[in-house]
Design an enzyme around this catalytic site. Structure first.
Site, PDB file in Angstrom:
ATOM      1  N   HIS A 489      43.453  38.120  39.638  1.00 34.64           N
ATOM      2  CA  HIS A 489      44.639  37.278  39.644  1.00 34.64           C
ATOM      3  C   HIS A 489      44.330  35.721  39.905  1.00 34.64           C
ATOM      4  O   HIS A 489      45.026  35.132  40.792  1.00 34.64           O
ATOM      5  CB  HIS A 489      45.673  37.800  40.428  1.00 34.64           C
ATOM      6  N   PRO A 490      43.306  35.240  39.651  1.00 35.83           N
ATOM      7  CA  PRO A 490      43.075  33.834  40.139  1.00 35.83           C
ATOM      8  C   PRO A 490      44.070  32.896  39.659  1.00 35.83           C
ATOM      9  O   PRO A 490      44.246  32.983  38.465  1.00 35.83           O
ATOM     10  CB  PRO A 490      41.461  33.421  39.676  1.00 35.83           C
TER      11      PRO A 490
END
Length: 555
Positions: A489-490
């Site tokens: 989930h960057p």
């Protein structure tokens, strides 16, 4: 140019014709696919969508349980972080989707929107148009939710959000363990008060439903939308007035200039978008000059503010019936003939939110969690890069809003070179991130030790190996430092805000130039409590409205 001739020049398919359109979109992922589909609803405009990866043809892209088989393959950008000092010096594998649908074609298909308060935080940073109240209509536009449990959930949108078709019985045992431990089981995706739930998934009748399925395929017959795969964008081009004019793009080994009559919109995600901005001369000036790149805008925050969800899992051995048996011929037959069986699983079949004692210590607002607990009906070990070693389960803790922020930087001016990714996990000066994760792993231990989960486990451990001979604290320490990894989930590397230092303004326009926007997870000012696919698609929908409003002011 007439509307008719404009449409013809941007006709569908890869082809060898002129690369020119009103809007050039870079990246066909969660946001980019939604944006391209929405803009092309207007037959008077033309849209060129450029995707570095190939078409989403592989069977594994569509079989839910097969997603980890795509890692380090042709549909994956195949990134790794730099060594992480607080994770025993390990590099962490970062898969990113490289095909139509982007990471929505590669992810675990969990639809976990986050809390209303998360989006109100965006509103504080970027204005009321990004608040929860303002974004609910966009969730309605996105979601096609089966059995919606809350008025904020959409039921007639583009993206299918469905119940799991054939969950493992262990998932019911886990939710019983949750109740036994005193935690609430609630409907999923509530804007507040969310407890534990069986995962809602981006499936349609047992198969993955990526944004390529939900948005691009319904739009593929439009003459004004052209989708080009195998198209690696090298940089954005600008005129003397610093207005974006298009992009240089490599197609079939030839560099071509794709021209944008109105705007260029970057939708490459939290890794590729800052890399492309840097290559285009927008970023920290000193770093750009180190690579011989002419500076267009000195923008120190491009590539900064990187945030990600770190997960550490405990994997108890199970008595049988887990996804360890998913590749048996009977399971493949059940999937191919009826879309049933283990292969319909998204692996992470349940999740929930908890608030640890650390949240109270540091003043997290009342009613909001600092840890997500994730449950998988398989021992998810080796970052998903190794075959399942045995019958087992995973109960993991996910850090929701890390204080540790990292960076994405260029390795060189070569656009084919992988960027330097440093999420700086557990690097916050006061150690809150580590204490929060250890508190979350203590919750995992309590759940594993309930009667409900003891009934389906053996008392031995798949991970950490030999864990039955360790204390709970020892298991937590080795799981955190020795085995933790990204939850994929960057966000945050092209931060949106009202302040002059932000990379994009509240209308997603890149500061310092004209005709260039960003619409993807990189613009999130802070990571949400939840998963990032849903808000990324919403960002694409919002961007479509912003672009249309700019083209037709006052309409």
């Amino acid at each position: 140019m007439s509307a008719r001739s404009s449409r013809a020049r941007a006709g569908a398919g890869a082809g060898a014709g002129a690369l020119e359109a009103d809007y050039v979109i870079v990246g066909a992922g969660s946001a980019g696919a939604a944006l391209a589909a929405r803009l092309s609803e207007d037959p008077q405009v033309t849209v060129l969508l450029l995707e570095a990866g190939g078409p989403d043809k592989a069977l594994e892209l569509h079989i839910p349980a097969a997603f980890s088989k795509l890692f380090r393959g042709a549909y994956d950008w195949n990134y790794d972080t730099v060594a992480q000092p607080h994770l025993d010096g390990r590099t962490i594998f970062w898969p990113r989707g490289k095909t139509l649908g982007g990471s929505s074609s590669l992810n675990a298909m969990m639809w976990v929107r986050g809390f209303a308060a998360d989006y109100d935080g965006w509103g504080d940073a970027a204005g009321p148009a990004w608040s929860w109240e303002s974004l609910v209509p966009y969730f309605w536009r996105v979601e096609k939710t089966q059995d919606a449990a809350d008025p904020t959930q959409g039921t007639h949108g583009a993206q299918p959000v469905e119940h799991q078709r054939d969950p493992r019985p262990h998932t019911a045992a886990f939710l019983q363990a949750v109740r036994e431990a005193g935690y609430p089981v609630t409907a999923p995706n509530l804007p507040a008060g969310q407890g534990f739930s069986q995962t809602m998934v981006t499936h349609h009748r047992g198969s993955r439903a990526s944004t390529a399925d939900a948005y691009l395929r319904p739009a593929r017959g439009r003459r004004n939308l052209r989708v080009v795969t195998g198209a690696l964008v090298r940089r954005v081009t600008f005129d003397d007035a610093r207005r974006a004019t298009g992009v240089y793009v490599d197609i079939d080994g030839i560099t071509r200039h794709a021209l944008a009559r109105h705007e260029v919109i970057l939708c490459g995600g939290a890794v590729n978008t800052p890399q492309l901005l840097h290559l285009s001369g927008i970023g920290p000036a000193a770093q750009l000059r180190e690579h011989g790149i002419d500076v267009v805008v000195d923008a120190p925050e491009v590539g900064a503010n990187l945030q990600d969800h770190l997960v550490a899992g405990l994997a108890p051995a199970a008595r049988g019936g887990t996804l360890f048996g998913a590749e048996k011929p009977a399971q493949l037959a059940a999937y191919l003939t009826r879309r049933r069986g283990m292969l319909t699983s998204n692996v992470a079949e349940a999740y929930g939110f908890v608030r640890t004692e650390v949240a109270d210590e540091i003043g997290v607002p009342e009613g909001l969690p600092d840890i997500e607990i994730i449950f998988a009906t398989a021992p998810y070990v080796g970052e998903g890069l190794v075959p399942l070693p045995a019958e087992g389960l995973t109960v993991g803790a996910i850090l929701q809003q890390p204080r540790s922020h990292g960076t994405v930087r260029l390795a060189s001016a070569d656009p084919t070179a992988k960027p330097v990714i440093d999420p700086a996990y557990l690097s916050d000066a006061d150690g809150v991130d580590e204490r929060t994760m250890l508190a979350g792993l203590a919750v995992c231990e309590r759940l594993v030790d309930t009667a409900a989960l003891r009934a389906v486990t053996t008392g031995e451990w798949v991970q950490p190996e030999g864990g039955e001979n360790m204390s709970a604290i020892e298991r937590a320490e080795i799981s955190l430092h020795g085995y933790s990894h990204t939850l994929y989930h960057p966000v945050g590397t092209a931060r949106m805000g009202r302040d002059a230092a932000s990379v994009v303004d509240p209308e997603l326009r890149v500061r310092g130039v004209d005709g260039l926007r960003v619409a993807d997870a990189s613009i999130m000012p802070r990571i949400i409590r939840g998963h990032t696919n849903a808000p990324s698609i919403v960002i694409g929908e919002v961007a479509a409205d912003l672009v249309r409003a700019a083209a037709h002011p006052g309409r």
